[in-house]
Write a protein that holds these residues in place. Structure first.
Motif, mmCIF file in Angstrom:
data_model
loop_
_atom_site.group_PDB
_atom_site.id
_atom_site.type_symbol
_atom_site.label_atom_id
_atom_site.label_comp_id
_atom_site.label_asym_id
_atom_site.label_seq_id
_atom_site.Cartn_x
_atom_site.Cartn_y
_atom_site.Cartn_z
ATOM 1 N N SER A 150 18.754 21.102 40.362
ATOM 2 C CA SER A 150 17.385 21.416 39.926
ATOM 3 C C SER A 150 16.443 20.255 40.224
ATOM 4 O O SER A 150 15.297 20.454 40.633
ATOM 5 N N ALA A 151 16.938 19.018 40.029
ATOM 6 C CA ALA A 151 16.112 17.834 40.281
ATOM 7 C C ALA A 151 15.746 17.727 41.760
ATOM 8 O O ALA A 151 14.595 17.450 42.116
ATOM 9 N N ARG A 166 12.904 22.103 55.456
ATOM 10 C CA ARG A 166 13.429 23.467 55.561
ATOM 11 C C ARG A 166 14.947 23.487 55.554
ATOM 12 O O ARG A 166 15.575 24.288 54.869
ATOM 13 N N GLN A 167 15.523 22.611 56.358
ATOM 14 C CA GLN A 167 16.988 22.565 56.430
ATOM 15 C C GLN A 167 17.590 22.172 55.092
ATOM 16 O O GLN A 167 18.585 22.754 54.653
ATOM 17 N N MET A 168 16.968 21.182 54.422
ATOM 18 C CA MET A 168 17.469 20.754 53.109
ATOM 19 C C MET A 168 17.355 21.880 52.090
ATOM 20 O O MET A 168 18.230 22.068 51.244
ATOM 21 N N GLU A 169 16.269 22.640 52.185
ATOM 22 C CA GLU A 169 16.075 23.746 51.255
ATOM 23 C C GLU A 169 17.156 24.809 51.429
ATOM 24 O O GLU A 169 17.680 25.355 50.448
ATOM 25 N N GLN A 170 17.515 25.082 52.670
ATOM 26 C CA GLN A 170 18.579 26.059 52.930
ATOM 27 C C GLN A 170 19.919 25.561 52.411
ATOM 28 O O GLN A 170 20.676 26.297 51.774
ATOM 29 N N GLU A 171 20.211 24.294 52.696
ATOM 30 C CA GLU A 171 21.489 23.732 52.260
ATOM 31 C C GLU A 171 21.573 23.675 50.737
ATOM 32 O O GLU A 171 22.636 23.895 50.156
ATOM 33 N N GLU A 176 23.818 25.737 45.628
ATOM 34 C CA GLU A 176 23.620 26.470 44.382
ATOM 35 C C GLU A 176 24.430 27.766 44.372
ATOM 36 O O GLU A 176 25.026 28.138 43.360
ATOM 37 N N ASN A 177 24.467 28.435 45.530
ATOM 38 C CA ASN A 177 25.209 29.680 45.636
ATOM 39 C C ASN A 177 26.704 29.459 45.452
ATOM 40 O O ASN A 177 27.384 30.202 44.743
ATOM 41 N N TYR A 178 27.231 28.398 46.103
ATOM 42 C CA TYR A 178 28.654 28.083 45.961
ATOM 43 C C TYR A 178 28.986 27.685 44.520
ATOM 44 O O TYR A 178 30.062 27.999 44.006
ATOM 45 N N THR A 179 28.067 26.980 43.875
ATOM 46 C CA THR A 179 28.290 26.583 42.479
ATOM 47 C C THR A 179 28.384 27.800 41.575
ATOM 48 O O THR A 179 29.274 27.904 40.732
ATOM 49 N N HIS A 180 27.455 28.743 41.777
ATOM 50 C CA HIS A 180 27.479 29.970 40.978
ATOM 51 C C HIS A 180 28.743 30.786 41.268
ATOM 52 O O HIS A 180 29.315 31.395 40.365
ATOM 53 N N MET A 181 29.168 30.807 42.534
ATOM 54 C CA MET A 181 30.368 31.561 42.886
ATOM 55 C C MET A 181 31.593 30.977 42.184
ATOM 56 O O MET A 181 32.430 31.711 41.651
ATOM 57 N N ILE A 247 27.872 39.951 48.469
ATOM 58 C CA ILE A 247 27.862 40.720 49.716
ATOM 59 C C ILE A 247 26.704 40.294 50.613
ATOM 60 O O ILE A 247 26.870 40.085 51.822
ATOM 61 N N LEU A 248 25.518 40.135 50.016
ATOM 62 C CA LEU A 248 24.344 39.741 50.800
ATOM 63 C C LEU A 248 24.498 38.317 51.334
ATOM 64 O O LEU A 248 24.107 38.024 52.473
ATOM 65 N N SER A 249 25.085 37.449 50.538
ATOM 66 C CA SER A 249 25.330 36.071 50.983
ATOM 67 C C SER A 249 26.260 36.046 52.188
ATOM 68 O O SER A 249 26.047 35.289 53.142
#
Length: 350
Positions: A150-151, A166-171, A176-181, A247-249
């Motif tokens: 978040s920081a 942009r690249q940092m935002e995607q990564e 975040e997605n992997y953490t939630h998974m 699925i979308l990921s």
């Protein structure tokens, strides 16, 4: 008599037959000795030319006493057999009951069995404690890692003119997605009592998920072809959202720049959601194993993008929700994920 009662009777009859066969096999030497004894006495009566009624009376008396003896032995054998059937569920109590009428020669075996059961229970207890400690640690770590994520996100919003922004935002979104998974992976094993089945707006779930991944759609120039479903399904909204996210990921991960992802309802079957992409596809030999835990397939090994948990988690969620998931794919053309959201309401769901 209904079918279930008839089947129960057949099973109980078969079991009794098996017990009788086992009893005869175990005590066959006693039966042989008994028959031999009758034969010897009959032979003596015949040689002595004694009256036939003495022979008949002796045989009848012997059969009566022998029958009572074998019935007594069989009743004890039957009770012991039924106790042994409970050994898996209640090992300690069963062994105590068996100890009350066991043969002294079996003391050594019973002692060994009791020791082994105690050792197994201790090992199982330690294993459960270790697993719980690991789950607690990883859950805590996953919750704590959200703070720096978040920081970083806030810092990037302040300085969005950076060359690598942009690249940092995607990564960052991927992290975040992997953490939630990972967090959902830990939760899914204990989600039996965490399910809340309600009427869910499928469009709301899809729109929120698409919004979450909007950065990846924009930066990778992936076109979204979303046809509103107007569907309301019986499901758990939180876990249904996690399912659609997974699925979308996956589709975004394996769809090259300039590709297309379609989201629509099946024209032939009601309540079947389809997420179709123009990605790299999945090999035919990998398709039967894509839902296995940790299996990443050829694409995952080549691109080093797959953890092998996304589709496993997706299938586990569909099982818990009472839905079904099916994937069709062709290498070089893309994949089609079909989620059958139909579910029969059960009384326990309310």
């Amino acid at each position: 008599m209904d079918y279930k009662k008839m089947m129960t009777l057949v099973k109980s009859t078969n079991k009794m037959t098996d017990i009788i066969k086992a009893f005869i096999k175990t005590h066959h030497s006693f039966f042989l000795a008994y028959v031999l004894n009758l034969g010897i006495f009959s032979f003596i009566y015949i040689l002595g030319q004694l009256p036939i009624y003495f022979l008949v009376f002796s045989v009848e008396l012997s059969l009566f006493i022998g029958g009572c003896f074998f019935l007594f032995k069989f009743s004890r054998y039957y009770k012991r057999f039924r106790l042994l059937e409970r050994l898996d569920k209640e090992p300690i109590d069963t062994l105590k009951q068996l100890s009350s009428n066991r043969d002294p020669s079996e003391d050594f075996f019973h002692l060994k069995i009791e020791n082994l059961i105690e050792e197994m229970q201790q090992v199982k207890k330690k294993s459960q404690q270790r697993n719980m400690s690991q789950i607690d640690y990883f859950t805590l770590w996953l919750h704590q890692i959200k703070t720096p994520i978040s920081a970083i996100s806030l810092l990037m919003q302040r300085d969005n003119q950076s060359k690598f922004s942009r690249q940092m935002e995607q990564e960052l979104l991927q992290i975040e997605n992997y953490t939630h998974m990972a967090l959902n992976y830990l939760k899914i094993e204990q989600s039996g009592s965490d399910l809340d089945f309600v009427q869910v707006s499928l469009d709301r779930v899809i729109k929120e998920t698409v919004k979450k991944f909007s950065i990846l759609f924009i930066y990778n120039r992936i076109q979204l072809d979303y046809q509103e479903t107007a569907a309301v399904v019986l499901s758990d909204e939180k876990w249904l959202r996690v399912l659609v996210e997974q699925i979308l990921s996956n589709s975004l991960k394996y769809t090259p720049e300039g590709g297309t992802i379609k989201i629509y309802m099946s024209p032939t079957k009601e309540d079947k959601l389809i997420i179709e992409d123009t990605g790299i596809g999945i090999r035919a030999e990998d398709l039967p194993r894509i839902f296995e835990r940790g299996y990443s397939g050829f694409n995952g090994r080549i691109n080093e993008k797959s953890t092998g948990l996304g589709l496993f988690l997706s299938q586990e969620i569909t099982k818990r929700l009472g839905h079904e998931i099916l994937i069709e794919s062709t290498v070089g053309k893309g994949s089609k994920v079909m989620i059958d959201l139909a579910r029969t309401p059960l009384a326990k769901d309310y």
